[in-house]
Motif scaffolding. Structure first.
Motif, short mmCIF file in Angstrom:
data_model
loop_
_atom_site.label_atom_id
_atom_site.label_comp_id
_atom_site.label_asym_id
_atom_site.label_seq_id
_atom_site.Cartn_x
_atom_site.Cartn_y
_atom_site.Cartn_z
N VAL A 1 0.03 3.44 53.26
CA VAL A 1 1.12 2.82 52.50
C VAL A 1 2.14 2.21 53.45
O VAL A 1 2.61 1.08 53.23
N ARG A 2 2.48 2.90 54.52
CA ARG A 2 3.41 2.34 55.50
C ARG A 2 2.82 1.09 56.15
O ARG A 2 3.54 0.14 56.44
N THR B 1 7.20 2.38 46.28
CA THR B 1 6.49 2.58 45.02
C THR B 1 5.51 1.45 44.75
O THR B 1 4.38 1.68 44.32
N ARG B 2 5.92 0.22 45.04
CA ARG B 2 5.03 -0.92 44.82
C ARG B 2 3.86 -0.90 45.81
O ARG B 2 2.75 -1.28 45.45
N ALA B 3 4.13 -0.46 47.02
CA ALA B 3 3.05 -0.37 48.01
C ALA B 3 2.04 0.69 47.59
O ALA B 3 0.82 0.48 47.71
N LEU C 1 -1.91 0.01 46.70
CA LEU C 1 -2.99 0.77 47.34
C LEU C 1 -3.84 1.49 46.29
O LEU C 1 -5.06 1.56 46.42
N ARG C 2 -3.21 2.01 45.25
CA ARG C 2 -3.97 2.64 44.16
C ARG C 2 -4.86 1.62 43.46
O ARG C 2 -5.99 1.92 43.09
N VAL D 1 -6.17 -1.03 44.80
CA VAL D 1 -7.29 -1.28 45.72
C VAL D 1 -8.29 -0.13 45.63
O VAL D 1 -9.50 -0.36 45.60
N ALA D 2 -7.79 1.10 45.56
CA ALA D 2 -8.67 2.26 45.48
C ALA D 2 -9.45 2.28 44.17
O ALA D 2 -10.61 2.71 44.14
N ARG D 3 -8.84 1.82 43.09
CA ARG D 3 -9.56 1.76 41.82
C ARG D 3 -10.65 0.69 41.84
O ARG D 3 -11.73 0.88 41.30
N ARG D 4 -10.34 -0.45 42.48
CA ARG D 4 -11.33 -1.53 42.56
C ARG D 4 -12.46 -1.18 43.52
O ARG D 4 -13.61 -1.52 43.27
N ASN D 5 -12.13 -0.51 44.63
CA ASN D 5 -13.13 -0.21 45.65
C ASN D 5 -12.94 1.24 46.13
O ASN D 5 -12.39 1.47 47.20
N PRO D 6 -13.39 2.22 45.35
CA PRO D 6 -13.15 3.62 45.72
C PRO D 6 -13.93 4.10 46.93
O PRO D 6 -13.66 5.18 47.44
N THR D 7 -14.86 3.30 47.43
CA THR D 7 -15.63 3.71 48.61
C THR D 7 -15.12 3.06 49.89
O THR D 7 -15.74 3.22 50.94
N LEU D 8 -14.02 2.32 49.82
CA LEU D 8 -13.51 1.64 51.01
C LEU D 8 -13.14 2.65 52.09
O LEU D 8 -13.60 2.54 53.23
N PHE D 9 -12.34 3.63 51.76
CA PHE D 9 -12.03 4.71 52.69
C PHE D 9 -12.78 5.95 52.22
O PHE D 9 -12.82 6.26 51.03
N VAL D 10 -13.37 6.65 53.16
CA VAL D 10 -14.25 7.76 52.83
C VAL D 10 -13.49 8.89 52.12
O VAL D 10 -14.05 9.54 51.24
N HIS D 11 -12.23 9.10 52.44
CA HIS D 11 -11.51 10.20 51.81
C HIS D 11 -11.09 9.88 50.38
O HIS D 11 -10.77 10.79 49.63
#
Length: 176
Positions: free
Chosen positions: A131-132, A146-148, A152-153, A155-165
């Motif tokens: 986020v930073r 909050t907007r950041a 990021l959320r 992006v995570a919803r669109r591509n949940p496998t982008l970051f392994v965690h």
């Protein structure tokens, strides 16, 4: 107790390190004794009495390992001091994921073996570092935490496998 352990190790031509060796009481549900020391750290894990559930769903106390606080602190320091994500704004999010995923998956595989929930604080710290990074990378998110997070959320919803965690943490992909 320590003397008998020393004698047994001497038979095997081994010796105790007197500074590091302690006798620990492995407290569990069926054991009612008391002892001064009931936990120890070994290989990045803390072994201590913890609540567990049996096959019937009943709570009991077992002596089990989980990621130690010292290990969690050192991983958070690595994220903050060595990765320096806020200085890597020239990278895209995909390039950042390619760099960080092998490291994060190694941490998850090692420290997540027992009580993965203890690892969540470190994974949340990684998300906060991302986020930073977003706030430094994109001018429209500067001073807009909050907007950041929301971006990021998304992006995570669109591509949940982008970051392994993100695959192990449901909070990034859940609707808020």
């Amino acid at each position: 107790m320590r003397a008998s352990i020393e004698r047994r190790l001497a038979q095997c031509r081994l010796a105790l390190n007197l500074e590091k060796t302690r006798v620990v009481y492995c407290k569990a549900t069926g054991r009612t004794g008391e002892w001064g020391c009931q936990s120890f750290d070994f290989l990045g894990y803390t072994f201590r009495p913890r609540s567990s559930r049996n096959y019937r769903g009943e709570l009991f106390v077992s002596f089990s390992p989980a990621m130690s606080r010292k290990s969690a602190r050192s991983l958070r320091q690595i994220v903050r001091r060595r990765w320096r994500l806020t200085r890597r704004t020239h990278l895209s999010l995909n390039a950042l994921a390619r760099r960080l995923n092998p490291i994060i998956s190694g941490w998850i595989n090692y420290y997540g073996r027992f009580r993965r929930s203890e690892l969540h604080a470190v994974l949340n710290h990684i998300n906060f570092a991302l986020v930073r990074w977003v706030m430094r990378k994109f001018k429209r998110f500067a001073r807009r935490l909050t907007r950041a997070y929301a971006w990021l959320r998304a992006v995570a919803r669109r591509n949940p496998t982008l970051f392994v965690h993100w695959q192990y943490q449901g909070w990034m992909t859940r609707a808020v």
